[in-house]
Design an enzyme around this catalytic site. Sequence first.
Site, mmCIF file in Angstrom:
data_model
loop_
_atom_site.group_PDB
_atom_site.id
_atom_site.type_symbol
_atom_site.label_atom_id
_atom_site.label_comp_id
_atom_site.label_asym_id
_atom_site.label_seq_id
_atom_site.Cartn_x
_atom_site.Cartn_y
_atom_site.Cartn_z
ATOM 1 N N VAL A 12 -0.631 -0.066 -2.690
ATOM 2 C CA VAL A 12 -1.161 -1.277 -3.304
ATOM 3 C C VAL A 12 -2.397 -1.679 -2.516
ATOM 4 O O VAL A 12 -2.377 -1.689 -1.283
ATOM 5 C CB VAL A 12 -0.127 -2.420 -3.284
ATOM 6 C CG1 VAL A 12 -0.696 -3.670 -3.929
ATOM 7 C CG2 VAL A 12 1.161 -1.993 -3.974
ATOM 8 N N CYS A 13 -3.486 -1.974 -3.238
ATOM 9 C CA CYS A 13 -4.698 -2.472 -2.606
ATOM 10 C C CYS A 13 -5.203 -1.478 -1.555
ATOM 11 O O CYS A 13 -5.232 -0.274 -1.789
ATOM 12 C CB CYS A 13 -4.402 -3.851 -2.019
ATOM 13 S SG CYS A 13 -5.836 -4.871 -1.654
ATOM 14 N N SER A 14 -5.579 -1.964 -0.371
ATOM 15 C CA SER A 14 -6.144 -1.089 0.662
ATOM 16 C C SER A 14 -5.101 -0.212 1.327
ATOM 17 O O SER A 14 -5.430 0.573 2.226
ATOM 18 C CB SER A 14 -6.874 -1.926 1.724
ATOM 19 O OG SER A 14 -5.996 -2.848 2.339
#
Length: 327
Positions: free
Chosen positions: A111-113
């Site tokens: 998720v995300c970075s």
Amino acid sequence: MRTIACLIYPDVMSLDVTGPLQVFASANVECQRQGLPIAYQLRVLAEQAGPVATSAGFQLVAEQAWAECAPAELDTLLIPGGLGEAAQSANQPLLTWLRSAEPQVRRLGSVCSGALILAAAGLLDGRRATTHWADVAALRAHNSIEVDGDRLHTYDPEGQDGDAHVFTSAGVTAGIDLALALVEADLGRPLALAVARRLVMFLRRPGGQAQFSALLAPDANCTPRLLGLLEWIAQNLAADLSLEALAQRANLSSRSLSRLFVQELGTGPGRYVEQLRLEAARNLLQGSGASIGTVARLTGFRHPENLRRTFHKHLSVSPQDYAERFA
């Protein structure tokens, strides 16, 4: 019973963790409402069991150290992002554990970075991946990864427009879209729709939908000749904005104008115009109540079919569906 585990670490983004896990928890609630056994067991892992401070300042509690977790017990392992991502990308014991876990779990996602942690472990090599729009450049530094920075997630249970085994998602709330896609693959669309309704969400933003929407604005650092042209384009979307017409207006050759666009904006004139028209169409569909035909005419697409093709190309939804969801 599928065990869903999520990694946490100091300065993790709390919503990257709680958002997806709440989707699976709500799926259990919906299963019980329908007289079905619960489908998921949730587990939170960290370097050590116990409380871990998030980037928001409060703590989440890990029940188990990842080094003590047998990956074969897990169905799905999720790696969130956050301010602490850089430290974890250099955490060699963690990267080694992730490499050993990858072939043992059915699904490994970020998720995300968190995608940068998977990238540091070499687990995205040769795969399509995305991340938060602000971290796309960092992900592109890994030359072995096919980076698609303009989509919500890369999970596809059919393996046609993504990957069913190792996948990534964009910033923050895109992790919820990813989790809904996982629930739909596991338990079917009706139950996933019930979860989305319970969470007051749309089911579902397709993984290929663009993650960041902002009306393109002329860059004040552009050369005066290009800046004036960009301002004129934004005010005349229904005009002839072909390369030849724009070149004539700028008193440049078509080749010179194309080179100037790429040099100043990083994209060609045709793509720039298409994106600007698309953004204008999105704004009209969200706020004006105009018909599809009117939107197509006002934004230079001329015909609803041209508008439909562009929406599917960039957003993976039709203009009608977009209007129904976001108007």
